[in-house]
Design an enzyme around this catalytic site. Structure first.
Site, PDB file in Angstrom:
ATOM      1  CB  SER A 195       1.864  25.917  34.767  1.00 52.51           C
ATOM      2  OG  SER A 195       2.104  27.304  34.728  1.00 52.51           O
ATOM      3  CG  HIS A 233       6.713  28.031  33.605  1.00 52.63           C
ATOM      4  ND1 HIS A 233       6.462  26.888  32.880  1.00 52.63           N
ATOM      5  CD2 HIS A 233       5.493  28.518  33.977  1.00 52.63           C
ATOM      6  CE1 HIS A 233       5.156  26.691  32.800  1.00 52.63           C
ATOM      7  NE2 HIS A 233       4.548  27.658  33.460  1.00 52.63           N
TER       8      HIS A 233
END
Length: 224
Positions: free
Chosen positions: A113, A149
């Site tokens: 991330s 994501h």
């Protein structure tokens, strides 16, 4: 029991550490060096047989010689959280330059991330609030954007397409959750996945629109 996933094990494998316990540095700046997560990482390292040290910058660095500590690692693994805060704090402490030297010396730089976006030119982030916004001042070791994501946050893909189409981001490399990208120098050489059915994607600009190409990852063997 807390265990590292296949992507962390693959990063260690890429480091070439053999005949001794691999050395892994965990960097939790993006979540404010949260102690509970550092403890989970330490337990996972114990189970895996890795020597793990955390690099803390809150309230102050936990090493007198941060550069020396970083350069002796096989792998640096960066936790997700706020990429905007991570970048600001790293720059205050000169960690951006230290990590560039570590990268050039052969330390494997990795993360998830925010810990992925940081190595690129930028990407999309919720660091500033619930609405996704672009970040364009990441470290730029890799001359691409990064989309994380991609399959779990519905707003990420269309925003990446818009940002590539209007030139805010360069060609952007994107991943579904559970997929990693492997670079040698600045060249993307492989996508790998720890779960089936996931994808990686390369988004390029074609005139005033974005074009997306899917890259099928190689499935990593299971851990444990």
């Amino acid at each position: 029991m807390v265990e590292f996933d296949a992507l962390v094990h693959h990063a260690v494998e890429l480091s070439g550490a053999h005949g001794r316990r691999p050395r892994l540095m965990y960097v939790g700046t993006a979540i404010g060096d949260a102690e509970h997560f550092a403890a989970r990482m330490a337990e996972a390292a114990r189970v895996a047989g890795f020597d793990l040290v955390p690099l803390n910058l809150f309230p102050r660095p936990n090493f007198d010689d941060v550069e020396g500590a970083v350069l002796e690692q096989d792998v640096v693994w960066v936790m997700g959280g706020s990429v905007a805060n991570l970048l600001a704090v790293w720059r205050v402490h000169g960690l951006d330059d230290i990590l560039r030297r570590a990268w050039r010396s052969g330390v494997v730089l990795s993360g998830v991330s925010a810990g992925s976006i940081c190595w690129f030119e930028g990407g999309t982030t919720d660091s500033f609030g619930p609405e996704l916004r672009p970040v364009t001042d990441a470290l730029g070791f890799l001359p691409y954007g990064n989309g994380v994501h991609y399959d779990s946050d519905a707003g990420r893909r269309p925003l990446i397409h818009d940002l590539v189409a209007d030139g805010t981001l360069p060609t952007t490399h994107c991943t579904d959750d559970g997929v990693g990208l492997v670079y040698r120098g600045t060249e993307l050489v492989e996508a790998v996945a720890e779960v089936p059915g996931k994808g990686a994607y390369v988004v390029t600009r074609d005139g005033d629109r974005a074009v997306e190409e899917r890259v099928t990852p190689r499935r990593l063997p299971g851990v444990g």
